[in-house]
Design a protein around this motif. Structure first.
Motif, short mmCIF file in Angstrom:
data_model
loop_
_atom_site.label_atom_id
_atom_site.label_comp_id
_atom_site.label_asym_id
_atom_site.label_seq_id
_atom_site.Cartn_x
_atom_site.Cartn_y
_atom_site.Cartn_z
N ILE A 31 -7.51 9.14 -5.22
CA ILE A 31 -8.96 9.22 -5.11
C ILE A 31 -9.60 9.90 -6.32
O ILE A 31 -10.72 9.58 -6.71
CB ILE A 31 -9.35 9.97 -3.80
CG1 ILE A 31 -10.86 9.88 -3.56
CG2 ILE A 31 -8.88 11.40 -3.83
CD1 ILE A 31 -11.35 8.49 -3.25
N SER A 32 -8.88 10.83 -6.94
CA SER A 32 -9.44 11.55 -8.09
C SER A 32 -9.66 10.64 -9.29
O SER A 32 -10.46 10.95 -10.17
CB SER A 32 -8.52 12.71 -8.49
OG SER A 32 -7.26 12.21 -8.90
N GLY A 33 -8.95 9.51 -9.33
CA GLY A 33 -9.09 8.60 -10.46
C GLY A 33 -10.16 7.54 -10.26
O GLY A 33 -10.36 6.68 -11.13
N HIS A 111 -1.42 6.41 -1.16
CA HIS A 111 -2.69 7.07 -1.47
C HIS A 111 -3.69 6.90 -0.32
O HIS A 111 -4.45 7.82 -0.02
CB HIS A 111 -3.28 6.52 -2.78
CG HIS A 111 -2.61 7.05 -4.00
ND1 HIS A 111 -2.57 8.39 -4.31
CD2 HIS A 111 -1.94 6.43 -5.00
CE1 HIS A 111 -1.93 8.58 -5.46
NE2 HIS A 111 -1.53 7.40 -5.88
N LEU A 112 -3.67 5.73 0.32
CA LEU A 112 -4.60 5.51 1.43
C LEU A 112 -4.23 6.38 2.63
O LEU A 112 -5.11 6.92 3.31
CB LEU A 112 -4.60 4.03 1.83
CG LEU A 112 -5.19 3.07 0.80
CD1 LEU A 112 -5.13 1.64 1.31
CD2 LEU A 112 -6.62 3.45 0.44
N TRP A 113 -2.94 6.53 2.89
CA TRP A 113 -2.51 7.40 3.98
C TRP A 113 -2.90 8.85 3.68
O TRP A 113 -3.36 9.57 4.56
CB TRP A 113 -1.00 7.30 4.18
CG TRP A 113 -0.57 6.02 4.83
CD1 TRP A 113 -1.30 5.24 5.67
CD2 TRP A 113 0.69 5.37 4.67
NE1 TRP A 113 -0.56 4.13 6.05
CE2 TRP A 113 0.66 4.19 5.46
CE3 TRP A 113 1.85 5.66 3.95
CZ2 TRP A 113 1.73 3.31 5.54
CZ3 TRP A 113 2.92 4.78 4.03
CH2 TRP A 113 2.87 3.62 4.81
N ALA A 114 -2.72 9.27 2.43
CA ALA A 114 -3.09 10.63 2.04
C ALA A 114 -4.60 10.83 2.17
O ALA A 114 -5.07 11.88 2.61
CB ALA A 114 -2.63 10.91 0.61
N LEU A 115 -5.34 9.80 1.79
CA LEU A 115 -6.80 9.85 1.87
C LEU A 115 -7.25 10.02 3.31
O LEU A 115 -8.16 10.81 3.61
CB LEU A 115 -7.38 8.56 1.29
CG LEU A 115 -8.88 8.49 1.02
CD1 LEU A 115 -9.29 9.60 0.07
CD2 LEU A 115 -9.24 7.13 0.45
N ALA A 116 -6.61 9.32 4.22
CA ALA A 116 -6.95 9.41 5.64
C ALA A 116 -6.67 10.82 6.18
O ALA A 116 -7.37 11.30 7.08
CB ALA A 116 -6.17 8.37 6.44
N GLN A 117 -5.65 11.48 5.64
CA GLN A 117 -5.33 12.84 6.07
C GLN A 117 -6.33 13.86 5.55
O GLN A 117 -6.54 14.91 6.16
CB GLN A 117 -3.92 13.23 5.59
CG GLN A 117 -2.80 12.44 6.24
CD GLN A 117 -2.72 12.67 7.73
OE1 GLN A 117 -2.78 13.80 8.19
NE2 GLN A 117 -2.58 11.60 8.49
N ALA A 118 -6.97 13.53 4.43
CA ALA A 118 -7.84 14.50 3.76
C ALA A 118 -9.31 14.36 4.12
O ALA A 118 -10.09 15.28 3.90
CB ALA A 118 -7.68 14.36 2.24
N ASP A 119 -9.71 13.21 4.68
CA ASP A 119 -11.12 12.97 4.92
C ASP A 119 -11.32 12.34 6.30
O ASP A 119 -10.72 11.30 6.60
CB ASP A 119 -11.70 12.06 3.84
CG ASP A 119 -13.19 11.85 3.98
OD1 ASP A 119 -13.59 11.02 4.83
OD2 ASP A 119 -13.96 12.49 3.23
N GLU A 120 -12.14 12.95 7.13
CA GLU A 120 -12.33 12.48 8.50
C GLU A 120 -12.95 11.09 8.54
O GLU A 120 -12.57 10.25 9.37
CB GLU A 120 -13.22 13.47 9.26
CG GLU A 120 -13.38 13.12 10.73
CD GLU A 120 -14.18 14.18 11.49
OE1 GLU A 120 -14.76 13.82 12.53
OE2 GLU A 120 -14.22 15.34 11.04
N GLY A 121 -13.90 10.82 7.66
CA GLY A 121 -14.55 9.51 7.63
C GLY A 121 -13.56 8.40 7.29
O GLY A 121 -13.54 7.35 7.94
#
Length: 203
Positions: A31-33, A111-121
């Motif tokens: 996500i940072s990129g 990355h998508l799995w990590a993103l789901a862990q980091a952001d509720e939306g």
């Protein structure tokens, strides 16, 4: 062909390029990129065009996640030209296709799995997509194993998805093809296992 049809086709193509660029950046950098400017550069379009289609980075990422959801649903799409058992086998084997077991695709999944862990939306989008995919697998199982209840089909689908996710994860480690084939065989065993015997009341 009318001008409106051409313009509509161009818009779809541009939006598709923008979403593919976002997914490419996600797979490489997480996500940072991903920024509106980086996506525009990756897609080869003007920054103003990205801003025209998407209000901000969040709406762009959401659209990209929905694109992945659409792709996943194609993996379990029903094919009326095949018998139900062959439809199910095709779907179970398709997840190990050469187009999916690539570093780019597997990195994107991580990355998508990590993103789901980091952001509720994003987690909500991921959860809804997971449920739709699970329903797709369960529907294929239900068509091939008509004696099973929907709950039993969902349970089998959940077990199958666990194995599929594990297969994708271990593929990043360079697991040999024989291991992949064993994983597919295991999903087929689960899908086609005989129905459990009916429970009868004790006399």
């Amino acid at each position: 062909m009318g001008t409106n049809t051409v313009n509509s086709g161009e818009q779809i193509d541009r939006q598709s390029r923008i979403l593919e660029a976002a997914l490419e950046l996600l797979s490489r950098h997480g996500i940072s990129g991903v920024s509106m400017r980086a996506v525009a550069r990756e897609a080869g379009v003007a920054l103003g065009l990205v801003n025209y289609y998407y209000d901000d980075k969040t709406s762009l990422i959401r659209a990209a996640l929905h694109r992945v959801d659409e792709h996943d649903l194609q993996l379990v799409a029903q094919d009326s030209s095949l018998a139900p058992d062959e439809q199910l086998r095709k779907a179970l084997r398709r997840v190990a296709g050469a187009d999916l077991l690539t570093t780019r695709y597997l990195s994107l999944r991580l990355h998508l799995w990590a993103l789901a862990q980091a952001d509720e939306g994003y987690a909500e989008i991921n959860a809804a997509a997971f449920d739709r995919y699970l329903d797709g697998v369960a529907a294929l199982v239900s068509n091939a194993k008509t004696e099973l209840s929907w709950e039993e089909c969902r349970e089998r689908a959940a077990d199958i998805v666990v194995i599929q996710n594990g297969m994708w994860l271990t593929s990043l480690l360079g697991v040999d093809n024989a291991s992949i084939q064993r994983s597919i065989a295991r999903t087929e065993e689960i899908a086609f296992a005989p129905a459990p015997p009916a429970v009868t009341a004790q006399q």
